[in-house]
Motif scaffolding. Structure first.
Motif, PDB file in Angstrom:
ATOM      1  N   ALA A  64       0.826  -1.212   0.000  1.00 27.41           N
ATOM      2  CA  ALA A  64       0.000   0.000   0.000  1.00 27.41           C
ATOM      3  C   ALA A  64       0.858   1.259   0.000  1.00 27.41           C
ATOM      4  O   ALA A  64       0.548   2.242  -0.689  1.00 27.41           O
ATOM      5  N   LEU A  65       1.956   1.235   0.752  1.00 23.84           N
ATOM      6  CA  LEU A  65       2.855   2.393   0.788  1.00 23.84           C
ATOM      7  C   LEU A  65       3.492   2.634  -0.577  1.00 23.84           C
ATOM      8  O   LEU A  65       3.606   3.786  -1.037  1.00 23.84           O
ATOM      9  N   GLY A  66       3.909   1.562  -1.255  1.00 28.33           N
ATOM     10  CA  GLY A  66       4.494   1.708  -2.591  1.00 28.33           C
ATOM     11  C   GLY A  66       3.495   2.263  -3.590  1.00 28.33           C
ATOM     12  O   GLY A  66       3.834   3.123  -4.415  1.00 28.33           O
ATOM     13  N   ILE A  67       2.252   1.798  -3.516  1.00 25.51           N
ATOM     14  CA  ILE A  67       1.205   2.311  -4.396  1.00 25.51           C
ATOM     15  C   ILE A  67       0.968   3.796  -4.132  1.00 25.51           C
ATOM     16  O   ILE A  67       0.818   4.597  -5.070  1.00 25.51           O
ATOM     17  N   ALA A  68       0.963   4.177  -2.856  1.00 26.34           N
ATOM     18  CA  ALA A  68       0.730   5.582  -2.499  1.00 26.34           C
ATOM     19  C   ALA A  68       1.820   6.481  -3.069  1.00 26.34           C
ATOM     20  O   ALA A  68       1.533   7.545  -3.643  1.00 26.34           O
ATOM     21  N   PHE A  69       3.081   6.072  -2.951  1.00 30.71           N
ATOM     22  CA  PHE A  69       4.182   6.888  -3.482  1.00 30.71           C
ATOM     23  C   PHE A  69       4.142   6.931  -5.006  1.00 30.71           C
ATOM     24  O   PHE A  69       4.440   7.970  -5.619  1.00 30.71           O
ATOM     25  N   GLY A  70       3.780   5.824  -5.647  1.00 29.68           N
ATOM     26  CA  GLY A  70       3.675   5.818  -7.100  1.00 29.68           C
ATOM     27  C   GLY A  70       2.597   6.763  -7.592  1.00 29.68           C
ATOM     28  O   GLY A  70       2.794   7.505  -8.567  1.00 29.68           O
ATOM     29  N   LEU A  71       1.452   6.756  -6.919  1.00 29.47           N
ATOM     30  CA  LEU A  71       0.366   7.669  -7.296  1.00 29.47           C
ATOM     31  C   LEU A  71       0.731   9.121  -7.002  1.00 29.47           C
ATOM     32  O   LEU A  71       0.372  10.026  -7.774  1.00 29.47           O
ATOM     33  N   LEU A  72       1.443   9.351  -5.899  1.00 31.44           N
ATOM     34  CA  LEU A  72       1.883  10.708  -5.571  1.00 31.44           C
ATOM     35  C   LEU A  72       2.796  11.262  -6.668  1.00 31.44           C
ATOM     36  O   LEU A  72       2.637  12.409  -7.108  1.00 31.44           O
ATOM     37  N   ALA A  73       3.750  10.440  -7.111  1.00 37.27           N
ATOM     38  CA  ALA A  73       4.660  10.872  -8.175  1.00 37.27           C
ATOM     39  C   ALA A  73       3.890  11.166  -9.456  1.00 37.27           C
ATOM     40  O   ALA A  73       4.140  12.168 -10.141  1.00 37.27           O
ATOM     41  N   ALA A  74       2.942  10.288  -9.801  1.00 32.30           N
ATOM     42  CA  ALA A  74       2.165  10.480 -11.033  1.00 32.30           C
ATOM     43  C   ALA A  74       1.334  11.756 -10.971  1.00 32.30           C
ATOM     44  O   ALA A  74       1.301  12.535 -11.936  1.00 32.30           O
ATOM     45  N   TYR A  75       0.679  11.986  -9.852  1.00 32.15           N
ATOM     46  CA  TYR A  75      -0.174  13.168  -9.713  1.00 32.15           C
ATOM     47  C   TYR A  75       0.658  14.454  -9.767  1.00 32.15           C
ATOM     48  O   TYR A  75       0.266  15.433 -10.398  1.00 32.15           O
ATOM     49  N   ALA A  76       1.817  14.437  -9.085  1.00 30.52           N
ATOM     50  CA  ALA A  76       2.685  15.625  -9.079  1.00 30.52           C
ATOM     51  C   ALA A  76       3.186  15.939 -10.488  1.00 30.52           C
ATOM     52  O   ALA A  76       3.182  17.102 -10.923  1.00 30.52           O
ATOM     53  N   LEU A  77       3.614  14.914 -11.215  1.00 29.11           N
ATOM     54  CA  LEU A  77       4.131  15.136 -12.568  1.00 29.11           C
ATOM     55  C   LEU A  77       3.023  15.586 -13.516  1.00 29.11           C
ATOM     56  O   LEU A  77       3.273  16.379 -14.438  1.00 29.11           O
TER      57      LEU A  77
END
Length: 525
Positions: free
Chosen positions: A225-238
């Motif tokens: 879940a933590l890895g998914i959260a960071f992946g989505l955070l990076a995608a949203y920021a970019l």
């Protein structure tokens, strides 16, 4: 007088700096030699990158041993923290970033069975076998936690040799299973190893086993879940900040730093950094990669692959050097005959532990696939290749052994030194012998002609219209009920394929508009 002392102190500091820089420079030079040798041996039938690095490491270790007059065989001292903090993250992240997601998740249930259930079975067999056989061979001194750790250490596989031979385009199903199991296996081994460290060995019971399973499940799901959260955070920021308008360097840097941050946050939270950064890589390639410029897409794939390659080469090079570490061999008290008995026992237990879950689980997987899709089953030849692919032990086994039996790469205990040398010998033997035989075995079992036939039926799993809703307010209740029954029936008959199908629809409708990426019917990802 004060001036002379200052000059002396300056000279002393300069000499200390040189003493630190020279070993690193020599190691980097040997790394360059590995790259050149690997390039020249690219078409060799027997040799791959791992074998090349280990052989050059052994040669370099021998030269250093002669130059130092038998005092040391390596330039740098291995530190398990160095491995887990700096070398492992780029390897695992690149695995997630480069994975063929469609094949990986289509076979996710089988991969999960191999990577999770298989590790538990293999760990049990190796741990119990070691506990029964080591004392009979004259090797005593390990406690219950050590035996359980030995099980996890030698259950961690290294599938690099096999993946270098398999062709992803010709055998996508086989490649996906071997690749997926390798990554999940490493993550499971590390998570299980960490869970074992929490066991109270003075009071082992059934509750202890349940506690280990509970800790494992907690670490597995929270890390994911933590890895998914960071992946989505990076995608949203970019996607929202549009870094590429001004500088592609910033968007590449953000992806690298957020990926590494996800690993460090997981480790600081006592979770599994491997699982976290692996799923972070998958989410970044699925969403974030589509939000950067074209030049950044090319750069990120090459940079991540380069970092992973150098880290893997570094590890195998060091293993070759460390095999000639005289200090550890001197501390070991076992005779040559007893040592050979220990090595042979571990190798036999690895073979048995691997076979104990590969063939039964593949039989279950074949039955489920035939019942669900009517697709071709994995033949016995494919099953042998999957079994063989998991026999080689590598970097994770070395790191876990150093973590369990040394302190910062150093040990003066004969029992611990013996386990380190056992691990190094097993890694060397499995990589060299099994690795040498991998290419001829696969070429014999799988001639290239017609190998893709296994996967044609696999690809024809679900052909429903992606635009049809699950339920519709514009249609009658009877039609919706009928559709719901059909959906439930499809879920019961083909759970993995059905979940994948509905995930793609949900992804197109809700996730990609927010986090980026083309629609599923526009991309083969």
């Amino acid at each position: 007088m004060a001036g002379n002392e200052g000059v002396y102190e300056f000279a002393k500091n300069l000499a200390h700096e040189h003493a630190q820089v020279i070993p690193v420079s020599v190691f980097v030079a040997v790394l360059c030699l590995c790259l050149v040798a690997g390039h020249l041996l690219e078409e060799n039938r027997w040799v791959n990158e791992s074998i090349t690095a280990i052989c050059i490491g052994c040669i370099a270790g021998t030269i250093i041993l002669l130059v130092s007059k038998g005092k040391s065989s390596h330039i740098l001292r291995f530190n398990e923290e160095l491995f887990f903090i700096y070398l492992l993250p780029p390897i695992i992240f690149n695995a997630g970033f480069q994975v063929k997601k469609k094949q990986f998740f289509r076979n996710f249930l089988t991969i999960l069975m191999f990577g999770v259930i298989g590790v538990f079975i293999s760990t049990s067999i190796i741990a119990v076998g070691s506990w029964l056989l080591f004392p009979k061979l004259g090797f005593v001194g390990l406690n219950a936690r050590d035996y359980l750790a030995v099980g996890t250490i030698f259950s961690s596989t290294d599938t690099v040799c096999t993946l270098q031979v398999l062709h992803q385009d010709e055998t996508p199903l086989l490649y996906s299973l071997v690749f997926g199991e390798g990554v999940v296996n490493d993550a499971t081994s590390v998570v299980l190893f960490n869970a074992i460290q929490k066991i109270d060995v003075t009071r082992l019971s059934g509750a202890s086993g349940l506690r280990v399973v509970g800790d494992f499940l907690y670490l597995f799901f929270t890390s994911t879940a933590l890895g998914i959260a960071f992946g989505l955070l990076a995608a949203y920021a970019l996607k929202t900040l549009c870094f590429g308008r001004h500088s592609s360097i910033r968007e590449i840097s953000l992806m690298v730093l957020l990926a590494y941050l996800s690993y460090m946050v997981a480790e600081l939270s006592d979770l599994s950094g491997i699982l976290t950064i692996f799923f972070c890589g998958i989410l970044m390639s699925h969403y974030a990669w589509h939000n950067v410029t074209e030049s950044s897409r090319i750069t990120t794939r090459n940079v991540f692959a380069m970092m992973s390659f150098i880290a893997e080469t570094f590890i195998f090079l060091y293993v070759g050097m460390d095999a000639l570490d005289i200090e550890k061999w001197k501390i070991t008290t076992l005779s040559v005959g007893d040592s050979l008995g220990i090595y042979s026992t571990i190798l036999v237990l690895i073979l048995l532990g691997r076979a104990a879950f590969v063939f039964p689980l593949l039989a279950i997987s074949n039955y489920m696939n035939r019942r669900a899709t009517g697709s071709s089953s994995l033949s016995f030849k494919h099953q042998v290749i999957i079994w063989w692919a998991g026999l080689i032990r590598g970097a994770v086994s070395i790191a876990l052994a150093f973590k369990q039996f040394t302190h910062s790469g150093v040990t003066w205990d004969p029992v611990n030194a013996t386990m380190i040398t056992n691990t190094i010998i097993v890694v060397l033997f499995s990589t060299l012998v099994f690795g040498f035989l991998t290419k001829p075995l696969i070429n014999y079992l799988l001639p290239h002609a017609g190998t893709s036939a296994l996967n044609h039926k696999e690809s024809k799993d679900i052909s429903e219209d992606m635009n049809l809703p699950l339920l519709s307010f514009d249609e009658s209740a009877e039609t919706n009920i009928s559709r719901a029954k059909d959906n439930l029936s499809m879920l019961m008959e083909r759970p993995v394929h059905t979940i994948h199908f509905y995930w793609r629809r949900f992804d197109d409708a809700y996730m990609r508009p927010i986090f980026g990426g083309p629609l599923a019917n526009q991309s083969a990802a």
